[in-house]
Enzyme design. Sequence first.
Site, mmCIF file in Angstrom:
data_model
loop_
_atom_site.group_PDB
_atom_site.id
_atom_site.type_symbol
_atom_site.label_atom_id
_atom_site.label_comp_id
_atom_site.label_asym_id
_atom_site.label_seq_id
_atom_site.Cartn_x
_atom_site.Cartn_y
_atom_site.Cartn_z
ATOM 1 N N CYS A 382 0.831 -1.198 0.000
ATOM 2 C CA CYS A 382 0.000 0.000 0.000
ATOM 3 C C CYS A 382 0.872 1.258 0.000
ATOM 4 O O CYS A 382 1.496 1.537 -1.016
ATOM 5 C CB CYS A 382 -1.003 -0.049 1.152
ATOM 6 S SG CYS A 382 -2.503 0.889 0.777
ATOM 7 N N HIS A 516 -3.735 -5.047 0.487
ATOM 8 C CA HIS A 516 -3.189 -5.581 1.738
ATOM 9 C C HIS A 516 -3.288 -7.112 1.753
ATOM 10 O O HIS A 516 -4.248 -7.668 2.299
ATOM 11 C CB HIS A 516 -3.955 -5.004 2.935
ATOM 12 C CG HIS A 516 -3.669 -3.564 3.175
ATOM 13 N ND1 HIS A 516 -2.602 -3.135 3.930
ATOM 14 C CD2 HIS A 516 -4.284 -2.454 2.730
ATOM 15 C CE1 HIS A 516 -2.582 -1.819 3.952
ATOM 16 N NE2 HIS A 516 -3.597 -1.380 3.233
ATOM 17 N N GLU A 518 -1.782 -9.179 3.487
ATOM 18 C CA GLU A 518 -1.667 -9.751 4.837
ATOM 19 C C GLU A 518 -3.039 -10.074 5.430
ATOM 20 O O GLU A 518 -3.151 -10.932 6.309
ATOM 21 C CB GLU A 518 -0.889 -8.808 5.767
ATOM 22 C CG GLU A 518 -1.569 -7.503 6.168
ATOM 23 C CD GLU A 518 -1.377 -6.357 5.177
ATOM 24 O OE1 GLU A 518 -1.096 -6.637 3.991
ATOM 25 O OE2 GLU A 518 -1.514 -5.187 5.579
HETATM 26 N N1 GLN Z 1 -1.885 6.649 2.867
HETATM 27 C C1 GLN Z 1 -2.012 5.925 1.652
HETATM 28 C C2 GLN Z 1 -3.372 6.123 1.005
HETATM 29 O O1 GLN Z 1 -4.292 6.557 1.639
HETATM 30 C C3 GLN Z 1 -1.749 4.452 1.875
HETATM 31 C C4 GLN Z 1 -2.771 3.795 2.722
HETATM 32 C C5 GLN Z 1 -2.294 2.474 3.268
HETATM 33 O O2 GLN Z 1 -1.119 2.183 3.256
HETATM 34 N N2 GLN Z 1 -3.207 1.694 3.796
HETATM 35 O O3 GLN Z 1 -3.529 5.830 -0.165
#
Ligand code: GLN
EC number: 6.3.4.2
Length: 544
Positions: A382, A516, A518
């Site tokens: 992410c 994600h 995970e």
């Molecule tokens: N801050 C980034 C976004 O909002 C990544 C979010 C995250 O890593 N869950 O896109």
Amino acid sequence: MARYIFITGGVVSSLGKGLMAASLGALLQARGYKVRIRKFDPYLNVDPGTMSPYQHGEVYVTDDGAETDLDLGHYERFTGVSAKQADNVTSGRVYQDIIAKERRGDYLGATVQVVPHVTDEIKNFALADQDDHDFILCEIGGTVGDIESLPFMEAIRQLRNELEPGRTLSVHVTLVPFIAAAGELKTKPTQHSVRELASLGIKPDVLLCRCEHPLPDGERAKIAQFCNVRTEAVIPALDAPSIYSVPLQYHEEGLDSEVLRGFGITDAPEPDMARWRDVTDRYFNPEGEVTIGVVGKYVGLQDAYKSLNEALVHGGLANRVKVNIQWIDAEIFEQDTPDVTAQLEPMHGILVPGGFGERGSEGKIASVRFAREHNVPFFGICLGMQLACIESARTAGHEDASSTEFGETNEPVVGIIEEWMSEEGLEKREAGGDLGGTMRLGAYDAVLAGNSHVSRIYSGAEEISERHRHRYEVNAAYRSALEQDGLIFSGMSPDGLLPEIVERPDHPWFVGVQFHPELKSKPFAPHPLFAGFVAAALRQSRLV
Ligand code: GLN
């Protein structure tokens, strides 16, 4: 019709109720029953999406896009049952629904009260969506006696009365502390807690007693006598050497048989615990070890990266190695004389996890650069993927490359997405809008480029589905510049607009994902990206 198991906690918080619920769910499942686990959170936040990871740990995201309590992660990891929005409710959400109804006039002028309106709403939540489940386990957050949890306790009391006899069971998790000076285990806190629960009209059927020392038969009998349960229903729950041992251990102590007996079921098949034996065997008998550096922001509190921590361990189980996780605060790479090499050289793999905000981002970018330049396996998740793209753009000559999340920039390699398609249709977001529930959330598909590293990792799959939680996106306008620099976009949203996966073919293992992974890893089914990353780290460990 589903049977209901209500799980409450007493004496102190942090007794591991979530893990206990997950383990009981796994045991019933191993006996062939269909289970679902739900969490009632008494706090007033509508969901944990806006709560600080420092205070509340990670936000667990479901396929259907709910931002939920991290206990739902335990449930899903232990049972493999995909959690849903309908499995987590907070007081905040209950009140939000009731107040909306009241404003619409749905109550036809009646006085809206905790009993029956709030309790009815809680009961509806518990009873909804039973499908063809055999057991629905409901864990109530907090500790008996908390002011916030009273409506939930009252709802349970009513349900125990209203459902047919034999359809509900109450499991109370307590603590039996060891007083070193006296050399004794003390049962009094458990007695008090059961009395407190009884004063709310709930008589527990099974007591799960957390203890650091084995519970002697005499103490067990004493608890049974004072707390009005059978001696066999007082289950000792000794601290376990690993969370993966818990289902096997509770089975040995008779938890699942006692729960079934409480429902009058005495002829259930023995549980098939083969998958748990395999997991514990792999966990306790590793054939090597690797060290992974996780460069993040919330490194002081491991609950903030709960699923990530678990998924790395699962990657180790897949490769039969122990994974040592070194949590590294990204900000140490932003000091006047950062010593990136000294910190990162001992790592066999570097992972930059998800996160929010600018703080630590330059330090994370420095660790991406180290991994790229030194051929150390790199996994960006992410925000980690977004920063890997920024790092590549900067090396490709876009020196000011940044994310609009960190402030205005004339090189928005990462920027806000204001419109996208979900199953429900076109979703929109405004730049200055509400923070809660407005991200790109839940399961979205990605199309994988043939012959890419990730398509091999996903065993040749052409399309995958993974869970998302982000507000910003890598800007596809930079695709050709980044690809010329060797960072290939190997996974895109099906409409081809949103970058989902990047990789470096000229590097031993360099993968960034916008989602994600995970959140979907299980001990008995490690996620292929984590299995692959740990395998690469193992190869790296043999080089150094
Ligand atoms: N801050 C980034 C976004 O909002 C990544 C979010 C995250 O890593 N869950 O896109």
